[in-house]
Design a protein around this motif. Structure first.
Motif: not given
Lengths: 130, 543
Positions: A103-119
């Motif tokens: 979770p911390v890594g996602k917070l700092i670096m952001g997540s490409t996959s997450q953005r694709i999944l959500l958008e």
């Protein structure tokens, strides 16, 4: 009718590509391979070199899959490039590779996959490295 | 022996924990900026000029020396792993070094570059310690006319010999001299445009930071996006027995080329690295390997560029004449401390100078033990997104320029000269003549005034500008430099077939960049200055 796959030269990227090829054969659609870089650093190991692209090209040609490979370098991040391509080609599936992030890594670096999944406006198939 | 005991005193100063710490900081910083193309030791030292005003001069110069040598080291890493020379003096290294890396011998290439740099740097520094006092002995006997002549030679040589175009070189020199004229230093307000803030002259720190840091950052920002490259992965650098056998002679020969060229005004590091490469190619037992990754082609040029770095410091310390950008900015630092550079330096600031020389030995050693194990880590630095990097540089540039005099007007000057630096890069004007003009211009005028005062205002009289034999000899050399291209042209017209220019010294191809299949128009293939035009960028380059 298109399948868009976000490719990076890593195990996750390979897994996504393999899955995407299988999907494309099943539904007999065009496969759009996206490998992009923001182009703001001198070295980006996630941007595939010519031989790698060539081998993917060969692999797709042998399997008889209708395909397009794009390597945009426009200063956009990878998620934006994949989403753009999906919208533009009216994709009915996006295939991406997932990798473990804290979770911390996602917070700092952001997540490409997450953005694709959500958008994304279409179904997204997320695979993990085998 | 006097030199020996002074040097030992220097070591005693340089080895105190605080100074050692500054040496380590300098070495690490220097390597980092050497690795990153576009950043160079000159820019780094310029950015640190204001920061170091609060340091003791000795500590500051120990750090600068570390940055200077570190930059030379770092450049080779990028050349070898990426085929993108971090600095103009590593252009030759890229030819064979990158081929070696592609053939899976990156570790050996890095090792021979690092150890060769250490050998050459150590020998070069020893030569510096030996020769600088001799040059000083000779220089203190020089009068103003000779000194004036030597400065004219240095300016002309840098302007006319380096770089592709003399017109551009002289334009840059003219700009520099004009900037140096601003102020009322001569007792009469010149080029102040009625602005009272300009009467004190323009602070050299502001000019250096603007030209090197701001101009460069704007230039990079102007074509920020490019197709990314792949760095060749590398493990721990090491060398086999046969590599040692093939490397040690090129190291020594490279040193022999590098030092004298570095010491000459306008010698620079490009010419000796090229000469070393050509020599190794001719002497090699494996000439067929050249062009496919010959270790001699890495060992020789790398040794040459480090030896020339040491050589450059000889005229800088002994005569107060900088011959490359980093030395020029270091000289500006001397003036910032109120230390008068020139032949008196060894007498008036003996302990400082010897501590500086001792720290060069120490820095060299630190570079070897720090860089051999850390090479893979330095390569990672190249993955840094450049916007962050350049934003940081702009921040420090602004902070630095403001902190010198705490005057907002300096920020206006910073922007004006930053824009000038950008335009110079845009139109291929070398920045080295400009910065030399700014630094040497006022001193040149000072010597001229002294000489004319002694001769009673008669420039051609017995005590005038041509009154000393050394001055006359130097003017003859100046005349030769100026007339040489004309003679060369005449000679070539007379015998067109006999003279052929040596092949271009740049690596012809930049590999590793696969063409994007789409969005070609959106990619700015702004080839970087460091690999495009080594002659035209004294700025980040040959320091």
């Amino acid at each position: 009718m298109t399948i868009v796959v976000g490719y990076v030269p890593t195990p996750e990227g390979e897994a996504a590509l393999t899955q995407a090829i299988a999907e494309a054969r099943k539904s007999n659609t065009t496969l759009l391979v996206i490998n992009s870089s923001k182009g703001d650093s001198l070295v980006d190991n996630r941007y595939a070199l010519e031989p790698e692209i060539q081998s993917i090209e060969d692999r797709l040609a042998i399997q008889g899959i209708d395909h397009v490979i794009k390597q945009p370098v426009r200063g956009h991040d990878a998620a934006a490039e994949v989403l753009d391509a999906a919208e533009e080609h009216n994709a009915d599936l996006i295939v991406i590779g997932l990798r473990r992030r804290t979770p911390v890594g996602k917070l700092i670096m952001g997540s490409t996959s997450q953005r694709i999944l959500l958008e994304a406006d279409c179904p997204v198939l997320a695979v993990k490295a085998g | 022996m006097d030199v020996w005991s002074s040097l030992m005193d220097g070591f005693a100063t340089a080895l105190t924990p605080m100074n050692l710490l500054y040496a380590v900081i300098g070495v690490l910083l220097g390597t980092a900026v050497g690795v990153l193309p576009g950043l160079g030791p000159a820019m780094t030292v310029a950015l640190l000029l204001p920061v170091t005003q609060v340091l003791e001069p000795t500590s500051a110069f120990i750090m600068f020396a570390g940055i200077y040598y570190g930059g030379m080291y770092g450049g080779s890493t990028t050349s070898i792993l990426l085929n993108t020379p971090g600095e103009s003096s590593s252009v030759i290294t890229a030819i064979e070094g990158n081929k070696m890396a592609k053939a899976g011998r990156a570790a050996q290439a890095l090792a021979t570059a690092a150890i060769g740099s250490f050998v050459a740097g150590t020998i070069g520094t020893a030569l510096l310690a030996m020769f600088a006092p001799i040059v000083v002995q000779f220089a203190v006997s020089l009068g103003s006319p000779s000194y004036f002549a030597i400065m004219v030679l240095a300016l002309l040589a840098v302007t006319a010999v380096l770089g592709s175009s003399r017109l551009r070189g002289f334009s840059a020199l003219g700009l520099g001299l004009a900037i140096g004229l601003v102020g009322a230093g001569s007792g009469q307000a010149r080029l102040t445009f009625g602005i009272p803030l300009l009467t004190d002259g323009i602070d050299i720190v502001v000019v250096a930071v603007a030209i090197f840091a701001l101009g460069e950052a704007l230039w990079v920002a102007a074509h920020l996006r490019r197709t990314p490259l792949h760095a060749i992965p590398v493990g721990q650098p090491w060398m086999g027995k046969s590599d040692w056998k093939r490397s040690w002679k090129p190291w020594l020969r490279g040193t022999a080329f590098g030092f004298p060229f570095g010491a000459l005004p306008a010698g620079g590091a490009e010419i000796p690295t090229f000469l070393s490469y050509v020599t190794e190619k001719r002497l090699s037992k494996h000439p067929e390997e050249f062009g496919h990754g010959a270790i001699e082609g890495v060992a020789g040029p790398e040794a040459a560029n480090n030896a020339s770095a040491a050589g450059t410091l000889t005229p800088m310390l002994a005569l107060g004449l900088p011959t490359n950008a980093t030395a020029a900015v270091m000289l500006a630092a001397f003036t910032g401390y109120g230390i008068q550079p020139g032949p008196q330096l060894f007498a008036s600031q003996g302990p400082l100078v010897w501590a500086l020389i001792a720290s060069l030995f120490i820095g060299n050693f630190l570079l070897l033990i720090i860089n051999l194990p850390l090479a893979p880590l330095w390569a990672k630095l190249l993955q840094l997104p450049r916007p962050y990097l350049y934003a940081g540089i702009l921040f420090f540039a602004t902070l630095g320029a403001y902190s010198v005099n705490l005057q907002a007007f300096d920020l206006v000057l910073l922007l004006v000269f930053g824009a000038l630096g950008f335009m110079m890069r845009r139109f291929g004007l070398p920045v080295l003549p400009l910065i030399l003009g700014v630094i040497l211009g006022p001193r040149l005028e000072d010597q001229l005034r002294k000489a004319l005062k002694l001769s009673g205002g008669d420039p051609l009289g017995p005590n005038g500008l041509f009154g000393e034999p050394i001055a006359v000899v130097v003017y003859i050399i100046v005349a030769i430099i100026l007339v040489w291209p004309l003679l060369f042209k005449l000679y070539r017209r007379a015998r067109p077939a006999a003279v052929s220019m040596p092949a271009t010294s740049m690596p012809a191809t930049r590999s590793g960049a696969s063409e994007p299949q789409e969005a070609g128009g959106a990619v700015s293939h702004g080839s970087h200055r460091a690999d495009g035009n080594p002659g035209g960028d004294g700025g980040d380059g040959d320091g």
